[in-house]
Every structure is written in C-alpha cells, then in structure tokens.
Design a protein around this motif. Structure first.
Motif, mmCIF file in Angstrom:
data_model
loop_
_atom_site.group_PDB
_atom_site.id
_atom_site.type_symbol
_atom_site.label_atom_id
_atom_site.label_comp_id
_atom_site.label_asym_id
_atom_site.label_seq_id
_atom_site.Cartn_x
_atom_site.Cartn_y
_atom_site.Cartn_z
ATOM 1 N N ARG A 260 13.725 -94.501 -1.528
ATOM 2 C CA ARG A 260 14.225 -95.352 -2.573
ATOM 3 C C ARG A 260 13.058 -96.103 -2.895
ATOM 4 O O ARG A 260 12.738 -96.473 -4.161
ATOM 5 C CB ARG A 260 15.334 -96.337 -2.356
ATOM 6 N N ARG A 261 12.425 -96.744 -2.192
ATOM 7 C CA ARG A 261 11.095 -97.782 -2.262
ATOM 8 C C ARG A 261 10.004 -96.765 -2.783
ATOM 9 O O ARG A 261 9.193 -97.051 -3.781
ATOM 10 C CB ARG A 261 10.802 -98.493 -0.994
ATOM 11 N N GLN A 264 10.501 -95.839 -6.491
ATOM 12 C CA GLN A 264 10.348 -97.011 -7.473
ATOM 13 C C GLN A 264 8.830 -97.165 -7.621
ATOM 14 O O GLN A 264 8.344 -97.683 -8.528
ATOM 15 C CB GLN A 264 10.878 -98.304 -6.677
ATOM 16 N N LYS A 266 6.053 -95.891 -9.154
ATOM 17 C CA LYS A 266 5.702 -95.145 -10.428
ATOM 18 C C LYS A 266 4.987 -95.990 -11.357
ATOM 19 O O LYS A 266 5.659 -97.209 -11.546
ATOM 20 C CB LYS A 266 6.883 -94.530 -11.034
ATOM 21 N N ARG A 268 4.326 -97.865 -14.525
ATOM 22 C CA ARG A 268 5.200 -98.169 -15.778
ATOM 23 C C ARG A 268 4.603 -98.718 -16.752
ATOM 24 O O ARG A 268 3.739 -99.470 -16.524
ATOM 25 C CB ARG A 268 6.634 -98.733 -15.187
ATOM 26 N N THR A 289 5.144 -94.778 -18.452
ATOM 27 C CA THR A 289 6.330 -94.197 -17.662
ATOM 28 C C THR A 289 6.725 -92.652 -17.832
ATOM 29 O O THR A 289 7.275 -92.296 -16.766
ATOM 30 C CB THR A 289 7.685 -95.085 -17.996
ATOM 31 N N ASN A 292 5.438 -90.102 -15.038
ATOM 32 C CA ASN A 292 6.298 -90.209 -13.896
ATOM 33 C C ASN A 292 5.633 -89.889 -12.538
ATOM 34 O O ASN A 292 5.549 -88.924 -11.681
ATOM 35 C CB ASN A 292 7.408 -88.996 -13.807
ATOM 36 N N ARG A 294 3.000 -91.919 -9.465
ATOM 37 C CA ARG A 294 2.435 -93.148 -8.776
ATOM 38 C C ARG A 294 0.929 -93.537 -9.015
ATOM 39 O O ARG A 294 0.689 -94.589 -9.131
ATOM 40 C CB ARG A 294 2.484 -92.726 -7.342
ATOM 41 N N TRP A 323 3.164 -102.266 -4.620
ATOM 42 C CA TRP A 323 3.997 -103.244 -4.114
ATOM 43 C C TRP A 323 3.019 -104.581 -4.276
ATOM 44 O O TRP A 323 2.249 -104.591 -3.499
ATOM 45 C CB TRP A 323 4.773 -103.235 -3.022
ATOM 46 N N VAL A 328 6.949 -104.119 -8.219
ATOM 47 C CA VAL A 328 6.149 -102.772 -8.357
ATOM 48 C C VAL A 328 4.986 -103.140 -9.661
ATOM 49 O O VAL A 328 5.519 -103.620 -10.722
ATOM 50 C CB VAL A 328 6.758 -101.471 -8.702
#
Length: 368
Positions: A260-261, A264, A266, A268, A289, A292, A294, A323, A328
């Motif tokens: 999940r981390r 996230q 990506k 944006r 965004t 899609n 990183r 992070w 993010v």
C-alpha cells in the motif's frame, strides 16, 4: 482485494503444511509395552471368552510396528510376567513376538492390577533411561476387573500409592477395555487417576464392539495421533503451527502495508514548462498523476516520459515520488548547479507553485 485474500490463504495453508510436516519430521521410535490380562475372566469365566480373539488380532497389530520400535510383552493375573524386549529390525523379530503371543493363556485365578501397574511403570522407566529420545507406549488389554489375591487385598488398585515415583512422565498409556457396561465406571476412574497422576497422554479405548478392528486398525492410528499431539505440544514455540500462522499473518499485514505504501509512491500533480529563449513561448502543461509512475524523466530523447525536443540539457532530469515528513512529495533530481529557483531558495523537494529554471526551460510545479 481478492488477490490479497488469495495471498492470505496461501500463507495460512503453507504455515499449516509446515506445522504438519514438522510433526512427522520429528517422529520418534517407540518402546511398546503390550500388557495382557490373563485372568480367568478373559477366558470366559463368568462371561464371554475373549482371549482367542485377542490372540488372533495381535499379530496384525505387531505387523504394523515400525523398524527400530521395540515391544515388551507383559501378562498379568495373580503374578506379573515380563517377556524379553524385542527390537524390530527384521521380520524374524516380529515372528518371535507372535510366538510369545501364541504362548499366552488365560488361566490365572486372580487379577492383581496394582502389581501389574507397578511392574509396567518400572519397566517403562528403565526403557526410558536407556534411551530418553524414544517414546514409551503402554497398552493394557483387560476386562477391567480388579481382583487381587487374598494376601494382597490391602493392595487393591490405587494409582496414588505409586504416583509419586512415576509422576510427571509423558508416556502414552492406552487401556483397551473389553469389559461389560458395569465396568465402565471403574475403567473411567483408572483413566482419570493415571492421567492426573502419571501421564496426561492416557486414553481408554472401548473394544467391547469390534475388538479386531480396534486392535488391528484403530490402536496404531491412536498411537500415531497421540505422538503427533505430543510432538506439537513439546516442540519449540517458534515451530508451533499457531505461532507460524501468527507470524504469517503479521508478515502478510506488513507486506500489505508495504504494498500500500509503495502504491502511494506515485508522482502527483501537474507541470507547466516553456522555452526561455522565445519571446512568446508556448506554455505546455502535463498531468503528472496520469503518468502513474514513481519516477518521471524529462529530456529530449524519446525514452523520457516527458519529451522536450529543444531542451538543451543533455542529461535528463527526474521527478521522483518520495516520503517526506509523513507525506508523499515530489523530489527534483538534476545535475549539480543546473537548477535555479525563481520563487525560493534551492532545495530538491518541490512545493505547490514552485518555479525553477533548468537550461533553456522554465518549469512550474502544481501539487495534488
């Protein structure tokens, strides 16, 4: 979500398989003490003659013994007789045991249960001392009548009298009950007292119906099942199936959190850019965004996610999701001394509205 549950199921199944495989991996050789009641009641005195069926069934049980197991035949009535211990190395060893069985006859006038228990427990302790890594299995085949000889009436069956010297053992003790309904309370009492005072691994097997099946099929299964239960109970906590499942669940949760981390992470927002060298440049705007990704590379070559044909910087610059301060953020990565911020001091973490120049282009970043 379905994929997550599938992964969860796979981990749980693997954990259970590991636990069950370990149970088999640590199986120990066994010292069996086969105890047969040879009092007259077993030959039909006052009831049904069950000794022939017992003798007929036991060779099939003996045939199931594993290599390196041992079996000691014990008979009891007025007195206790202990036959030589036979180790199973070859078929001929089983033949010896079958010969012993064929010699057994029910003719004793009395049933001296207390003497039998003391003698059998003492033999089990000696076998245990010889090799502590082996399991001791006591099988008592009896019609559950306790009728000691007159001179020993003061020594009727009482486990508590011998419990102190044999307590704390983990022997497997099976009472194969051949008695009638009225004997049930007595055999249940025997099981309870032995379980509480000698070994927790004690069980009564009701063989009044289907004696042959109990001896030839069920008994070996019960022994193997009890061995697995004991192995699981005594194995190190980190090899217990429940611990393995808990660890698997924790690892799954950690994995899902990491996934999940990672999901996230990506880049944006949006990016505007224009050529500084032109008097009236065209302002291009790209939805970051929608990429899609990183990491988004910006350069003049076709392999870049954002291609600027007239960009004079040879080395691509990167926008990377990282992070930062529990959020993010978009990190700008460019060759040293090539970035000039217009609205603030230098830094690699972009904020909403930041404007910066690189080579012949100006960029404006919009967060979110």
């Amino acid at each position: 979500m379905k994929a997550k549950y599938t992964l969860f199921n796979v981990i749980i199944v693997c954990a259970l398989c590991i636990g069950l495989c370990n149970a088999g991996a640590f199986a120990k050789s066994k010292d069996l003490l086969l105890v047969i009641d040879t009092s007259l009641s077993m030959a039909g005195y006052g009831g049904k003659n069950i000794m022939p069926l017992v003798k007929q069934s036991l060779p099939k049980f003996i045939d199931q013994l594993d290599d390196n197991d041992s079996l000691t035949l014990v008979t009891f009535d007025t007195e206790v007789k202990i036959y030589p211990t036979v180790y199973i190395k070859h078929k001929s060893n089983k033949d010896i045991l079958n010969k012993y069985i064929s010699m057994v006859e029910a003719g004793g006038k009395w049933t001296y249960t207390m003497a039998m228990m003391a003698a059998v427990f003492d033999k089990a302790r000696k076998l245990q001392a010889e090799d502590p890594d082996r399991e001791q299995v006591i099988i008592v085949i009896t019609d559950a009548i306790d009728d000691p000889p007159p001179y020993a009436r003061a020594h009727r069956y009482d486990v508590k009298k011998i419990a102190k010297q044999y307590s704390g053992n983990e022997w497997f003790i099976f009472f194969v009950n051949l008695g009638q309904m009225q004997k049930d309370s007595h055999i249940a009492k025997v099981q309870k007292e032995v379980k509480e005072n000698i070994s927790q691994y004690t069980k009564v097997i009701d063989a009044r119906e289907g004696l042959d099946k109990v001896i030839t099929q069920d008994l070996k299964k019960d022994i193997d099942t009890m061995a697995k239960v004991k192995e699981i109970n005594t194995r190190p906590f980190y090899m217990h199936p429940i611990f393995i499942i808990v660890v698997a669940i924790v690892l799954l949760i950690i994995l899902l959190l990491l996934l999940r981390r990672a999901a996230q992470l990506k880049v944006r927002g949006a990016l505007e850019y224009w050529n500084n060298d032109l008097l009236e440049p065209t302002i291009e705007k790209v939805n970051l965004t929608a990429k899609n990704s990183r990491t988004i590379s910006i350069g003049k070559d076709s392999h870049n996610l954002i291609r600027i044909h007239d960009f004079t910087l040879r080395t691509p610059i990167l926008l990377k999701a990282v992070w930062f301060d529990k959020a993010v953020k978009c990190q700008l990565i460019a060759p040293e001394n090539t970035v000039q911020f217009v609205n603030r001091d230098a830094g690699d973490i972009l904020n909403d509205g930041d404007i910066f120049k690189i080579a012949n282009y100006t960029f404006k970043y919009y967060e979110g």
